[in-house]
Motif scaffolding. Structure first.
Motif, PDB file in Angstrom:
ATOM      1  N   LEU A  54      47.870  14.658  54.230  1.00 64.62           N
ATOM      2  CA  LEU A  54      47.954  15.613  53.117  1.00 64.62           C
ATOM      3  C   LEU A  54      47.253  16.926  53.475  1.00 64.62           C
ATOM      4  O   LEU A  54      47.752  18.011  53.171  1.00 64.62           O
ATOM      5  N   GLU A  55      46.111  16.830  54.135  1.00 65.75           N
ATOM      6  CA  GLU A  55      45.395  18.033  54.558  1.00 65.75           C
ATOM      7  C   GLU A  55      46.228  18.816  55.572  1.00 65.75           C
ATOM      8  O   GLU A  55      46.319  20.051  55.498  1.00 65.75           O
ATOM      9  N   HIS A  56      46.873  18.112  56.495  1.00 64.28           N
ATOM     10  CA  HIS A  56      47.706  18.758  57.518  1.00 64.28           C
ATOM     11  C   HIS A  56      48.885  19.501  56.894  1.00 64.28           C
ATOM     12  O   HIS A  56      49.123  20.679  57.216  1.00 64.28           O
ATOM     13  N   VAL A  57      49.611  18.858  56.002  1.00 65.57           N
ATOM     14  CA  VAL A  57      50.790  19.513  55.421  1.00 65.57           C
ATOM     15  C   VAL A  57      50.392  20.633  54.466  1.00 65.57           C
ATOM     16  O   VAL A  57      51.126  21.609  54.314  1.00 65.57           O
ATOM     17  N   THR A  58      49.209  20.515  53.841  1.00 64.65           N
ATOM     18  CA  THR A  58      48.715  21.608  53.008  1.00 64.65           C
ATOM     19  C   THR A  58      48.407  22.826  53.866  1.00 64.65           C
ATOM     20  O   THR A  58      48.704  23.961  53.488  1.00 64.65           O
ATOM     21  N   GLN A  59      47.846  22.593  55.035  1.00 61.54           N
ATOM     22  CA  GLN A  59      47.559  23.687  55.960  1.00 61.54           C
ATOM     23  C   GLN A  59      48.857  24.349  56.443  1.00 61.54           C
ATOM     24  O   GLN A  59      48.947  25.576  56.514  1.00 61.54           O
ATOM     25  N   ILE A  60      49.861  23.539  56.748  1.00 62.16           N
ATOM     26  CA  ILE A  60      51.161  24.086  57.153  1.00 62.16           C
ATOM     27  C   ILE A  60      51.720  24.970  56.045  1.00 62.16           C
ATOM     28  O   ILE A  60      52.199  26.084  56.301  1.00 62.16           O
ATOM     29  N   SER A  61      51.663  24.496  54.802  1.00 61.79           N
ATOM     30  CA  SER A  61      52.173  25.283  53.668  1.00 61.79           C
ATOM     31  C   SER A  61      51.414  26.595  53.525  1.00 61.79           C
ATOM     32  O   SER A  61      52.009  27.647  53.273  1.00 61.79           O
ATOM     33  N   SER A  62      50.107  26.548  53.696  1.00 58.10           N
ATOM     34  CA  SER A  62      49.291  27.756  53.608  1.00 58.10           C
ATOM     35  C   SER A  62      49.694  28.762  54.682  1.00 58.10           C
ATOM     36  O   SER A  62      49.858  29.959  54.403  1.00 58.10           O
ATOM     37  N   PHE A  63      49.873  28.285  55.908  1.00 59.35           N
ATOM     38  CA  PHE A  63      50.304  29.166  57.004  1.00 59.35           C
ATOM     39  C   PHE A  63      51.693  29.739  56.722  1.00 59.35           C
ATOM     40  O   PHE A  63      51.962  30.917  57.004  1.00 59.35           O
ATOM     41  N   ALA A  64      52.589  28.917  56.170  1.00 58.20           N
ATOM     42  CA  ALA A  64      53.950  29.380  55.878  1.00 58.20           C
ATOM     43  C   ALA A  64      53.943  30.454  54.796  1.00 58.20           C
ATOM     44  O   ALA A  64      54.697  31.431  54.876  1.00 58.20           O
ATOM     45  N   HIS A  65      53.091  30.288  53.785  1.00 60.91           N
ATOM     46  CA  HIS A  65      52.976  31.324  52.744  1.00 60.91           C
ATOM     47  C   HIS A  65      52.513  32.646  53.365  1.00 60.91           C
ATOM     48  O   HIS A  65      53.068  33.707  53.051  1.00 60.91           O
ATOM     49  N   ALA A  66      51.504  32.575  54.232  1.00 60.02           N
ATOM     50  CA  ALA A  66      51.011  33.793  54.879  1.00 60.02           C
ATOM     51  C   ALA A  66      52.103  34.427  55.739  1.00 60.02           C
ATOM     52  O   ALA A  66      52.241  35.660  55.778  1.00 60.02           O
ATOM     53  N   TYR A  67      52.895  33.602  56.422  1.00 60.12           N
ATOM     54  CA  TYR A  67      53.999  34.106  57.250  1.00 60.12           C
ATOM     55  C   TYR A  67      55.013  34.863  56.396  1.00 60.12           C
ATOM     56  O   TYR A  67      55.465  35.957  56.772  1.00 60.12           O
ATOM     57  N   VAL A  68      55.368  34.295  55.246  1.00 67.24           N
ATOM     58  CA  VAL A  68      56.322  34.968  54.354  1.00 67.24           C
ATOM     59  C   VAL A  68      55.745  36.307  53.904  1.00 67.24           C
ATOM     60  O   VAL A  68      56.425  37.334  53.943  1.00 67.24           O
ATOM     61  N   TYR A 115      59.246  24.391  59.862  1.00 68.88           N
ATOM     62  CA  TYR A 115      60.038  23.562  60.775  1.00 68.88           C
ATOM     63  C   TYR A 115      59.875  24.034  62.223  1.00 68.88           C
ATOM     64  O   TYR A 115      59.630  23.244  63.130  1.00 68.88           O
ATOM     65  N   PHE A 116      60.007  25.345  62.437  1.00 68.97           N
ATOM     66  CA  PHE A 116      59.965  25.890  63.792  1.00 68.97           C
ATOM     67  C   PHE A 116      58.608  25.664  64.454  1.00 68.97           C
ATOM     68  O   PHE A 116      58.524  25.329  65.629  1.00 68.97           O
ATOM     69  N   ASN A 117      57.536  25.866  63.704  1.00 71.55           N
ATOM     70  CA  ASN A 117      56.197  25.797  64.275  1.00 71.55           C
ATOM     71  C   ASN A 117      55.543  24.412  64.205  1.00 71.55           C
ATOM     72  O   ASN A 117      54.672  24.113  65.022  1.00 71.55           O
ATOM     73  N   TYR A 118      55.938  23.596  63.250  1.00 75.97           N
ATOM     74  CA  TYR A 118      55.267  22.307  63.060  1.00 75.97           C
ATOM     75  C   TYR A 118      56.219  21.117  62.980  1.00 75.97           C
ATOM     76  O   TYR A 118      55.772  19.990  62.803  1.00 75.97           O
ATOM     77  N   GLY A 119      57.521  21.360  63.048  1.00 75.83           N
ATOM     78  CA  GLY A 119      58.478  20.262  62.992  1.00 75.83           C
ATOM     79  C   GLY A 119      58.637  19.651  61.617  1.00 75.83           C
ATOM     80  O   GLY A 119      59.173  18.558  61.478  1.00 75.83           O
ATOM     81  N   SER A 120      58.177  20.356  60.590  1.00 74.02           N
ATOM     82  CA  SER A 120      58.293  19.853  59.210  1.00 74.02           C
ATOM     83  C   SER A 120      59.665  20.220  58.657  1.00 74.02           C
ATOM     84  O   SER A 120      59.890  21.355  58.240  1.00 74.02           O
ATOM     85  N   ARG A 121      60.564  19.267  58.693  1.00 81.11           N
ATOM     86  CA  ARG A 121      61.932  19.516  58.213  1.00 81.11           C
ATOM     87  C   ARG A 121      62.000  19.668  56.710  1.00 81.11           C
ATOM     88  O   ARG A 121      62.863  20.351  56.181  1.00 81.11           O
ATOM     89  N   LEU A 122      61.116  18.988  56.005  1.00 76.26           N
ATOM     90  CA  LEU A 122      61.133  18.999  54.544  1.00 76.26           C
ATOM     91  C   LEU A 122      59.853  19.616  54.010  1.00 76.26           C
ATOM     92  O   LEU A 122      58.824  19.609  54.674  1.00 76.26           O
ATOM     93  N   VAL A 123      59.924  20.154  52.807  1.00 80.13           N
ATOM     94  CA  VAL A 123      58.736  20.666  52.130  1.00 80.13           C
ATOM     95  C   VAL A 123      58.539  19.847  50.856  1.00 80.13           C
ATOM     96  O   VAL A 123      59.484  19.265  50.329  1.00 80.13           O
ATOM     97  N   SER A 124      57.304  19.795  50.392  1.00 83.15           N
ATOM     98  CA  SER A 124      57.001  18.888  49.286  1.00 83.15           C
ATOM     99  C   SER A 124      57.250  19.485  47.916  1.00 83.15           C
ATOM    100  O   SER A 124      57.097  18.801  46.908  1.00 83.15           O
TER     101      SER A 124
END
Length: 131
Positions: free
Chosen positions: A67-81, A103-112
């Motif tokens: 959960l901490e990992h995917v939250t960090q990915i989401s945070s980075f993705a928001h900053a990227y946008v 997906y490109f940077n972390y392989g996360s095909r789906l978002v929560s």
């Protein structure tokens, strides 16, 4: 006195219950077809939901780390946008940037969750269309 074993009708557990966060009801999907299995079984809509709801409460160390990992990915993705948004982009394009980054940077095909990328008159309304 009978020596025949007592046979209990088998149960088919179906998910039905109220979500404590949203108040929404999860209704059991009762099959519309008739079969010998359904005729010989009891459809139980009260057992499964409380068990699964309780399982959602307790997290292992591995689940918490995930959960901490995917939250960090989401945070980075928001900053990227935010770094890549520019005038004239549509909401779906901003959402696409978010999904692409994850997906490109972390392989996360789906978002929560459904991305909120409001533009123009929708930029000040969170969760529009979902409430």
């Amino acid at each position: 006195e009978s020596t025949a074993p007592l046979t209990k009708k088998p149960s088919i557990l179906l998910l039905r219950g109220q979500n404590s966060d949203s108040g929404n009801m999860y209704e059991a999907l009762i099959p519309k077809f008739q079969s010998q299995v359904l005729n010989d079984a009891t459809l139980d809509t009260s057992t499964l939901f409380p068990i699964l709801a309780e399982c959602r409460v307790h997290k292992s160390a591995l689940e918490l780390a995930l959960l901490e990992h995917v939250t960090q990915i989401s945070s980075f993705a928001h900053a990227y946008v935010m770094r890549n948004i520019r005038p004239g982009l549509h909401e779906y394009q901003c959402e696409s940037l978010f999904k692409h980054y994850a997906y490109f940077n972390y392989g996360s095909r789906l978002v929560s969750y459904t991305s909120i990328c409001g533009c123009g008159p929708n930029s000040a309304i969170l969760h529009y269309g979902h409430a």
